[in-house]
Motif scaffolding. Structure first.
Motif, PDB file in Angstrom:
ATOM      1  N   PHE A 439     -10.614   8.645  90.159  1.00  0.00           N
ATOM      2  CA  PHE A 439     -10.050   7.550  89.368  1.00  0.00           C
ATOM      3  C   PHE A 439     -10.969   7.339  88.180  1.00  0.00           C
ATOM      4  O   PHE A 439     -12.166   7.074  88.361  1.00  0.00           O
ATOM      5  N   GLU A 440     -10.429   7.474  86.986  1.00  0.00           N
ATOM      6  CA  GLU A 440     -11.199   7.139  85.786  1.00  0.00           C
ATOM      7  C   GLU A 440     -10.911   5.676  85.464  1.00  0.00           C
ATOM      8  O   GLU A 440      -9.750   5.275  85.305  1.00  0.00           O
ATOM      9  N   ILE A 441     -11.981   4.890  85.375  1.00  0.00           N
ATOM     10  CA  ILE A 441     -11.828   3.458  85.168  1.00  0.00           C
ATOM     11  C   ILE A 441     -12.737   2.991  84.038  1.00  0.00           C
ATOM     12  O   ILE A 441     -13.706   3.659  83.683  1.00  0.00           O
ATOM     13  N   VAL A 442     -12.407   1.831  83.486  1.00  0.00           N
ATOM     14  CA  VAL A 442     -13.261   1.175  82.501  1.00  0.00           C
ATOM     15  C   VAL A 442     -13.622  -0.202  83.045  1.00  0.00           C
ATOM     16  O   VAL A 442     -12.738  -0.973  83.446  1.00  0.00           O
ATOM     17  N   LEU A 443     -14.923  -0.495  83.080  1.00  0.00           N
ATOM     18  CA  LEU A 443     -15.417  -1.817  83.424  1.00  0.00           C
ATOM     19  C   LEU A 443     -15.996  -2.456  82.175  1.00  0.00           C
ATOM     20  O   LEU A 443     -16.778  -1.828  81.451  1.00  0.00           O
ATOM     21  N   ASP A 444     -15.622  -3.699  81.928  1.00  0.00           N
ATOM     22  CA  ASP A 444     -16.048  -4.421  80.731  1.00  0.00           C
ATOM     23  C   ASP A 444     -17.093  -5.459  81.121  1.00  0.00           C
ATOM     24  O   ASP A 444     -16.803  -6.434  81.823  1.00  0.00           O
ATOM     25  N   PHE A 445     -18.326  -5.249  80.686  1.00  0.00           N
ATOM     26  CA  PHE A 445     -19.423  -6.166  81.007  1.00  0.00           C
ATOM     27  C   PHE A 445     -19.705  -7.153  79.875  1.00  0.00           C
ATOM     28  O   PHE A 445     -20.725  -7.837  79.883  1.00  0.00           O
ATOM     29  N   SER A 446     -18.808  -7.241  78.899  1.00  0.00           N
ATOM     30  CA  SER A 446     -19.087  -8.050  77.710  1.00  0.00           C
ATOM     31  C   SER A 446     -19.151  -9.549  78.010  1.00  0.00           C
ATOM     32  O   SER A 446     -19.771 -10.311  77.254  1.00  0.00           O
ATOM     33  N   ALA A 447     -18.512 -10.011  79.077  1.00  0.00           N
ATOM     34  CA  ALA A 447     -18.505 -11.446  79.382  1.00  0.00           C
ATOM     35  C   ALA A 447     -19.736 -11.889  80.167  1.00  0.00           C
ATOM     36  O   ALA A 447     -19.906 -13.083  80.422  1.00  0.00           O
ATOM     37  N   TYR A 448     -20.578 -10.945  80.525  1.00  0.00           N
ATOM     38  CA  TYR A 448     -21.754 -11.282  81.328  1.00  0.00           C
ATOM     39  C   TYR A 448     -22.958 -11.574  80.433  1.00  0.00           C
ATOM     40  O   TYR A 448     -22.959 -11.292  79.227  1.00  0.00           O
ATOM     41  N   HIS A 449     -23.985 -12.128  81.048  1.00  0.00           N
ATOM     42  CA  HIS A 449     -25.220 -12.445  80.349  1.00  0.00           C
ATOM     43  C   HIS A 449     -26.357 -11.601  80.908  1.00  0.00           C
ATOM     44  O   HIS A 449     -26.311 -11.157  82.068  1.00  0.00           O
ATOM     45  N   PRO A 450     -27.386 -11.358  80.119  1.00  0.00           N
ATOM     46  CA  PRO A 450     -28.538 -10.616  80.635  1.00  0.00           C
ATOM     47  C   PRO A 450     -29.061 -11.254  81.923  1.00  0.00           C
ATOM     48  O   PRO A 450     -29.210 -12.477  82.022  1.00  0.00           O
ATOM     49  N   GLY A 451     -29.314 -10.427  82.890  1.00  0.00           N
ATOM     50  CA  GLY A 451     -29.762 -10.892  84.194  1.00  0.00           C
ATOM     51  C   GLY A 451     -28.656 -10.974  85.226  1.00  0.00           C
ATOM     52  O   GLY A 451     -28.929 -11.022  86.437  1.00  0.00           O
ATOM     53  N   ASP A 452     -27.398 -11.002  84.796  1.00  0.00           N
ATOM     54  CA  ASP A 452     -26.294 -11.026  85.753  1.00  0.00           C
ATOM     55  C   ASP A 452     -26.257  -9.717  86.539  1.00  0.00           C
ATOM     56  O   ASP A 452     -26.552  -8.634  86.009  1.00  0.00           O
ATOM     57  N   GLU A 453     -25.856  -9.839  87.800  1.00  0.00           N
ATOM     58  CA  GLU A 453     -25.737  -8.664  88.661  1.00  0.00           C
ATOM     59  C   GLU A 453     -24.339  -8.604  89.243  1.00  0.00           C
ATOM     60  O   GLU A 453     -23.811  -9.610  89.740  1.00  0.00           O
ATOM     61  N   ILE A 454     -23.741  -7.434  89.181  1.00  0.00           N
ATOM     62  CA  ILE A 454     -22.376  -7.210  89.655  1.00  0.00           C
ATOM     63  C   ILE A 454     -22.458  -6.110  90.708  1.00  0.00           C
ATOM     64  O   ILE A 454     -22.999  -5.028  90.450  1.00  0.00           O
ATOM     65  N   THR A 455     -21.931  -6.384  91.886  1.00  0.00           N
ATOM     66  CA  THR A 455     -22.031  -5.444  92.995  1.00  0.00           C
ATOM     67  C   THR A 455     -20.689  -4.767  93.232  1.00  0.00           C
ATOM     68  O   THR A 455     -19.650  -5.435  93.299  1.00  0.00           O
ATOM     69  N   LEU A 456     -20.732  -3.454  93.354  1.00  0.00           N
ATOM     70  CA  LEU A 456     -19.540  -2.690  93.717  1.00  0.00           C
ATOM     71  C   LEU A 456     -19.474  -2.624  95.242  1.00  0.00           C
ATOM     72  O   LEU A 456     -20.366  -2.072  95.889  1.00  0.00           O
ATOM     73  N   LEU A 457     -18.436  -3.240  95.795  1.00  0.00           N
ATOM     74  CA  LEU A 457     -18.258  -3.317  97.244  1.00  0.00           C
ATOM     75  C   LEU A 457     -17.332  -2.223  97.745  1.00  0.00           C
ATOM     76  O   LEU A 457     -16.460  -1.741  97.013  1.00  0.00           O
TER      77      LEU A 457
END
Length: 618
Positions: A439-457
């Motif tokens: 699966f080719e996907i695009v994740l957009d991290f533009s709404a996050y702030h430095p230091g935020d962590e996003i976990t792939l479950l």
């Protein structure tokens, strides 16, 4: 214990206990969360009472996945936060070996919930929470697992070709090597160029690629370019062996007489073989892996897998994320012995006698999730879009991916499938990915702030298999990439063009393993002779979860259980997930060179236990 044989060749391919199959035919609507309600067969009486043959299954009685019994899965009932907490509870209190699982977020306070450092510790065989893994055997590692999100995400090396005219030449050595996967432990792997994953090859459409492989391993090998529209001499037919000096010497000594299945049509080479790939197909995320008869599962588990990316002008002209923001992710699971060695349940650790231990016949799962060869890695990202080429390279584990983040989670935007870009982007909140699918996907991290962590479950797992990796935002940048409304031309194949309909029944074969249309794999027996350029509809029917892969062609999914395709069926595919007691219809144009090819289940333990069939292009 009963010897498992290939009826056509009388080859011993392992031992299992006698069982029978009674698939349900209750109809239900497709849902990725409805899961697998059809379990592997249970023993019913003695071997003498077992039927040794099955009547062909009529297409009229094949139906959808039954609703079944049991409670609804946790992932369907709870919010993402509650589900994460459930993972913590199950991993921390229910594991057999004292498994410790803490709050998904590390030592920071997120959404007002403080969480201690995530640590797995000494693992046990934690029961998965999701029906996508029902009855698969998860192997417990014998060592203390490391803290997740410490290792940085590695990216496989990209090979530089030797260019001659319109051909790119590569050379790859298949060899043993030692790699530190679990910190403080050295693990022997079998790798392409001695690495796991192997190096990445990048090709351009209509520019021929020739990859010469040299076998320095103790066993024969076969290389298959998965998703490639490849002529038969280079497709990686499972008996087209590439032998090594060491494997030949072992056979001369009489210690490995069962290593190579007898096949009078096999094209066997010694030491080196040049695989030729025309690359006459659209841009796509392909991968290459070992395909040796009876031993694909064990060989891939040891590390014989790598990416092969195909580009074309249309794809490169799109404003999609590129460069360092175009990242391949090979996700797989492994288990480890106390000394760091890979732990795979072969009946013969030297891979000279085929087969796995009884409990692993439905499929093998490990308790350590690896991404690009690193356990639960961390990737630093900026406030921009990233393109991820996600490959499920697990032997049998079906992944159910979702994001957990401290803010409103943006959608997972799918832009491509197995065989290329979609016609238009599709937004998901979760992805169900069967083994070998991309699966080719695009994740957009533009709404996050430095230091935020996003976990792939992985919500189809529990404890150590409930998480995959983590993204940490490190800084703000200006992002010029975008996702266009139109990605590629994907023309549906009209039903009026279909010239023939065939039905293929993927089922457990009582005490003998797995089969297709009541036949075990025989390399010289063709299940279908297909005229070149013919357009055919193939129906796959399943008693269990079978990711069905067809060599040579890409196809379109046109129906599930008589209804529309599922949410993950868009675009051109080469592998389709067929759930328990499901019926899935696909259509394809059979373009290519005349010769023999195969289709099979890409649960590698099923494939090795004969769930494979030859078809011919004539």
């Amino acid at each position: 214990m009963i010897p498992l044989k290939n009826r056509k060749t009388n080859t011993i391919i392992g031992t299992i206990r006698a069982r029978s199959t009674s698939p349900s035919t209750t109809r239900a609507r497709w849902s990725p969360l409805a899961r697998l309600r059809c379990s592997p067969p249970k023993a019913k009486g003695s071997r003498a009472s077992q039927s040794t043959a099955r009547e062909p299954v009529s297409s009229d009685v094949l139906a959808a996945s039954p609703a079944g019994e049991g409670t609804m899965r946790m992932a369907r009932q709870l919010s993402r936060r509650a589900f994460v907490s459930g993972l913590a509870a199950v991993g921390g209190t229910a594991a057999l070996g004292g498994f410790a699982y803490s709050e998904i977020h590390s030592d920071k306070t997120v959404r007002g919930i403080p969480g201690p450092t995530l640590a797995f510790g000494k693992t046990g065989n934690t029961k998965p929470l999701d029906g996508l893994t029902d009855n698969l055997h998860q192997i417990a590692s014998d060592l203390t697992l490391p803290r997740p999100f410490i290792a940085r995400l590695p990216v496989p090396q990209v090979l530089v070709p030797r260019r001659v005219g319109n051909t790119d030449h590569y050379h790859i050595r298949q060899t043993r090597a030692v790699q530190e996967i679990i910190p403080g432990h050295q693990t022997e792997i079998w790798g392409y160029n001695g690495t796991f994953p192997g190096p990445t090859i990048v090709s351009k459409r209509n520019r021929r690629t020739v990859v010469t492989h040299t076998n320095e391993l103790p066993v024969p090998t076969v290389v298959h370019l998965h998703g490639g529209h490849t002529p038969p001499h280079s497709d990686g037919f499972p008996t087209d062996y590439l032998t090594s000096d060491e494997s030949i010497q072992a056979m001369r000594n009489g210690s490995s007489a069962a290593q190579m299945m007898a096949d009078p049509k096999a094209d066997v080479r010694h030491l080196s073989r040049a695989y030729t790939y025309p690359m006459e197909q659209p841009a796509a995320t392909l991968w290459y892996h070992d395909h040796r008869m009876d031993f694909t599962g064990a060989s891939v588990y040891r590390g014989l897998a790598g990416f092969h990316l195909l580009r074309d002008e249309q794809e490169m002209a799109l404003p999609l994320p590129s460069g360092s923001r175009d990242v391949p992710l090979m996700i797989c699971d492994r288990a480890f012995a106390s000394d760091g060695a890979l732990k795979y349940p072969s009946v013969d650790s030297h891979m000279r006698k085929p087969g796995v231990e009884d409990a692993s016949l439905p499929g093998v799962m490990g308790d350590v999730i690896l991404v690009n060869g690193a356990c639960w890695p961390l990737m630093e990202v900026q406030t921009a879009r990233y393109r991820f080429r996600v490959l499920n390279a697990c032997n049998s584990r079906i992944l159910h991916l979702a994001l957990d983040s401290p803010r409103t989670t943006p959608p997972i935007v799918q832009i491509g499938s197995d065989a290329g870009l979609l016609a238009a982007p599709v937004s998901h909140q979760e992805l169900v990915i069967a083994p070998s699918q991309r699966f080719e996907i695009v994740l957009d991290f533009s709404a996050y702030h430095p230091g935020d962590e996003i976990t792939l479950l992985n919500t189809a797992g529990a404890g150590s298999t409930g998480v995959v990796m983590r993204f940490r935002v490190t800084g703000k940048v200006t992002d010029t990439s975008s996702i266009p409304d139109k990605l590629a031309d994907v023309e549906p194949i009209p039903a009026s063009k279909v010239q023939r309909h065939r039905v293929f029944d993927f089922h457990r074969a009582d005490e003998r393993g797995w089969w297709i249309n009541n036949e075990f794999f025989a390399p010289t027996s063709s299940i279908a002779d297909v005229p070149r350029e013919a357009i055919e509809k193939w129906t796959f029917v399943s008693d269990y979860h079978h990711p069905v892969h067809v060599h040579l062609v890409s196809f379109q999914v046109v129906a599930r259980n008589g209804g529309p395709p599922g949410p993950y069926d868009a675009g051109w595919k080469d592998t389709v997930f067929v759930n328990g007691a499901e019926r899935v219809d696909v259509v394809a144009r059979f373009h290519g060179e005349a010769g023999r090819y195969i289709m099979h289940c890409h649960n590698l333990e099923h494939e090795d236990m004969s769930m494979m069939a030859t078809f011919k292009l004539i």
